[in-house]
Design a protein around this motif. Sequence first.
Motif, PDB file in Angstrom:
ATOM      1  N   LEU A 204      13.554   8.295  -2.827  1.00 47.74           N
ATOM      2  CA  LEU A 204      13.250   7.063  -3.544  1.00 47.74           C
ATOM      3  C   LEU A 204      11.897   6.518  -3.095  1.00 47.74           C
ATOM      4  N   TYR A 205      11.048   6.214  -4.061  1.00 50.32           N
ATOM      5  CA  TYR A 205       9.734   5.648  -3.754  1.00 50.32           C
ATOM      6  C   TYR A 205       9.735   4.196  -4.166  1.00 50.32           C
ATOM      7  N   GLY A 206      10.114   3.354  -3.253  1.00 53.45           N
ATOM      8  CA  GLY A 206      10.240   1.940  -3.584  1.00 53.45           C
ATOM      9  C   GLY A 206      11.652   1.659  -4.055  1.00 53.45           C
ATOM     10  N   LEU A 207      12.352   0.854  -3.334  1.00 53.05           N
ATOM     11  CA  LEU A 207      13.723   0.516  -3.688  1.00 53.05           C
ATOM     12  C   LEU A 207      13.785  -0.999  -3.878  1.00 53.05           C
ATOM     13  N   TYR A 208      14.261  -1.414  -5.036  1.00 52.60           N
ATOM     14  CA  TYR A 208      14.278  -2.826  -5.375  1.00 52.60           C
ATOM     15  C   TYR A 208      15.722  -3.285  -5.546  1.00 52.60           C
ATOM     16  N   TRP A 209      15.966  -4.495  -5.114  1.00 52.03           N
ATOM     17  CA  TRP A 209      17.237  -5.141  -5.394  1.00 52.03           C
ATOM     18  C   TRP A 209      16.979  -6.359  -6.263  1.00 52.03           C
TER      19      TRP A 209
ATOM     20  N   LEU B 285      16.574 -10.895 -14.714  1.00 52.73           N
ATOM     21  CA  LEU B 285      16.749 -10.372 -13.365  1.00 52.73           C
ATOM     22  C   LEU B 285      15.890 -11.148 -12.378  1.00 52.73           C
ATOM     23  N   ILE B 286      16.505 -11.492 -11.262  1.00 56.12           N
ATOM     24  CA  ILE B 286      15.790 -12.206 -10.206  1.00 56.12           C
ATOM     25  C   ILE B 286      15.518 -11.230  -9.075  1.00 56.12           C
ATOM     26  N   PHE B 287      14.265 -11.116  -8.696  1.00 59.50           N
ATOM     27  CA  PHE B 287      13.874 -10.203  -7.625  1.00 59.50           C
ATOM     28  C   PHE B 287      14.424 -10.710  -6.296  1.00 59.50           C
ATOM     29  N   LEU B 288      15.029  -9.799  -5.541  1.00 59.12           N
ATOM     30  CA  LEU B 288      15.540 -10.145  -4.215  1.00 59.12           C
ATOM     31  C   LEU B 288      14.651  -9.556  -3.123  1.00 59.12           C
ATOM     32  N   MET B 289      14.568  -8.223  -3.101  1.00 56.79           N
ATOM     33  CA  MET B 289      13.810  -7.566  -2.051  1.00 56.79           C
ATOM     34  C   MET B 289      13.307  -6.199  -2.492  1.00 56.79           C
ATOM     35  N   MET B 290      12.251  -5.760  -1.837  1.00 55.43           N
ATOM     36  CA  MET B 290      11.720  -4.423  -2.072  1.00 55.43           C
ATOM     37  C   MET B 290      11.585  -3.717  -0.727  1.00 55.43           C
ATOM     38  N   LEU B 291      12.006  -2.467  -0.683  1.00 55.61           N
ATOM     39  CA  LEU B 291      11.909  -1.664   0.538  1.00 55.61           C
ATOM     40  C   LEU B 291      11.132  -0.404   0.202  1.00 55.61           C
ATOM     41  N   GLN B 292      10.259  -0.012   1.105  1.00 53.13           N
ATOM     42  CA  GLN B 292       9.457   1.176   0.835  1.00 53.13           C
ATOM     43  C   GLN B 292       9.551   2.233   1.924  1.00 53.13           C
ATOM     44  N   LYS B 293       9.656   1.793   3.144  1.00 49.07           N
ATOM     45  CA  LYS B 293       9.605   2.769   4.240  1.00 49.07           C
ATOM     46  C   LYS B 293      11.002   3.156   4.701  1.00 49.07           C
TER      47      LYS B 293
ATOM     48  N   GLY C  94      14.042   3.565   6.899  1.00 53.62           N
ATOM     49  CA  GLY C  94      14.492   2.765   8.032  1.00 53.62           C
ATOM     50  C   GLY C  94      14.162   1.290   7.915  1.00 53.62           C
ATOM     51  N   GLU C  95      13.504   0.905   6.831  1.00 53.89           N
ATOM     52  CA  GLU C  95      13.090  -0.484   6.666  1.00 53.89           C
ATOM     53  C   GLU C  95      14.287  -1.391   6.407  1.00 53.89           C
ATOM     54  N   GLU C  96      14.191  -2.596   6.926  1.00 52.98           N
ATOM     55  CA  GLU C  96      15.247  -3.591   6.733  1.00 52.98           C
ATOM     56  C   GLU C  96      14.585  -4.936   6.490  1.00 52.98           C
ATOM     57  N   LYS C  97      15.108  -5.653   5.480  1.00 60.40           N
ATOM     58  CA  LYS C  97      14.583  -6.983   5.185  1.00 60.40           C
ATOM     59  C   LYS C  97      15.745  -7.953   5.004  1.00 60.40           C
ATOM     60  N   SER C  98      15.490  -9.177   5.355  1.00 65.73           N
ATOM     61  CA  SER C  98      16.519 -10.214   5.200  1.00 65.73           C
ATOM     62  C   SER C  98      15.935 -11.438   4.545  1.00 65.73           C
ATOM     63  N   HIS C  99      16.770 -12.073   3.745  1.00 64.40           N
ATOM     64  CA  HIS C  99      16.393 -13.361   3.157  1.00 64.40           C
ATOM     65  C   HIS C  99      17.653 -14.190   3.087  1.00 64.40           C
ATOM     66  N   GLU C 100      17.644 -15.279   3.802  1.00 63.19           N
ATOM     67  CA  GLU C 100      18.810 -16.136   3.904  1.00 63.19           C
ATOM     68  C   GLU C 100      19.991 -15.272   4.352  1.00 63.19           C
ATOM     69  N   LYS C 101      21.041 -15.165   3.592  1.00 62.92           N
ATOM     70  CA  LYS C 101      22.213 -14.423   4.061  1.00 62.92           C
ATOM     71  C   LYS C 101      22.288 -13.010   3.492  1.00 62.92           C
ATOM     72  N   ILE C 102      21.190 -12.551   2.925  1.00 61.52           N
ATOM     73  CA  ILE C 102      21.195 -11.220   2.307  1.00 61.52           C
ATOM     74  C   ILE C 102      20.267 -10.292   3.089  1.00 61.52           C
ATOM     75  N   THR C 103      20.788  -9.124   3.451  1.00 62.17           N
ATOM     76  CA  THR C 103      20.018  -8.123   4.181  1.00 62.17           C
ATOM     77  C   THR C 103      20.059  -6.815   3.422  1.00 62.17           C
TER      78      THR C 103
ATOM     79  N   GLU D 168      16.652   6.316   6.632  1.00 61.67           N
ATOM     80  CA  GLU D 168      15.464   7.056   7.078  1.00 61.67           C
ATOM     81  C   GLU D 168      15.018   8.113   6.064  1.00 61.67           C
ATOM     82  N   LYS D 169      15.992   8.707   5.385  1.00 62.91           N
ATOM     83  CA  LYS D 169      15.658   9.752   4.402  1.00 62.91           C
ATOM     84  C   LYS D 169      15.209   9.172   3.064  1.00 62.91           C
ATOM     85  N   LYS D 170      15.302   7.860   2.928  1.00 65.80           N
ATOM     86  CA  LYS D 170      14.914   7.157   1.692  1.00 65.80           C
ATOM     87  C   LYS D 170      15.702   7.663   0.490  1.00 65.80           C
TER      88      LYS D 170
END
Lengths: 114, 113
Positions: free
Chosen positions: A29-34, A43-51, A53-62, A67-69
């Motif tokens: 996956l090249y760019g993962l969006y929630w 649709l309301i954008f929540l988060m984008m992950l690219q790398k 092992g990447e982890e992002k949090s916003h308020e109560k959502i993680t 690693e293999k994407k």
Amino acid sequence: SQELEQSPQSLIVQEGKNLTINCTSSKTLYGLYWYKQKYGEGLIFLMMLQKGGEEKSHEKITAKLDEKKQQSSLHITASQPSHAGIYLCGAGIAGGTSYGKLTFGQGTILTVHP
Amino acid sequence: DTAVSQTPKYLVTQMGNDKSIKCEQNLGHDTMYWYKQDSKKFLKIMFSYNNKELIINETVPNRFSPKSPDKAHLNLHINSLELGDSAVYFCASIARQGLGEQYFGPGTRLTVT
């Protein structure tokens, strides 16, 4: 079969409970969006992950991207009725990343009972 | 101000008719998309334009014709509507080609009777 599989397809939880939604692909996956969608709305954008092992949090959502994407998870802690809606994962998939083409999973319908 | 707007929000029409949906974005983005969301909530890309040029055309019947008069507008015209065209159609835009956050419009719920 879908290129991007979401599980579960629907989820009903009691307010205050934790929950996890998964998004899996057999390809890189090249760019993962929630995104979150409320009924009758866009649709309301929540988060984008690219790398890997990447982890992002916003308020109560993680959100995490493995690693293999090839897999991402969305975790909600202490769910609230305001978290209810449809959660969609979208990603650029190997072979289709040009021009921002996103492939979406089939969505997870989340219901939170007060 | 609404970033990505669509008109109309609801569209009810009969089989065989021709209808158009309009989309406008005021974000200054170069690339715009049309998606179709079916009754099972599955969201699938239909078309993408970059600076008025068609760059993605998924397997969509040629009854569907997108038109981009300028990079801020992307309209969708549908000829000879069929029952299976009933769905929610979303417009989206992105700042530039490649990956980045896609901003979605509120959707147009099309019902063909």
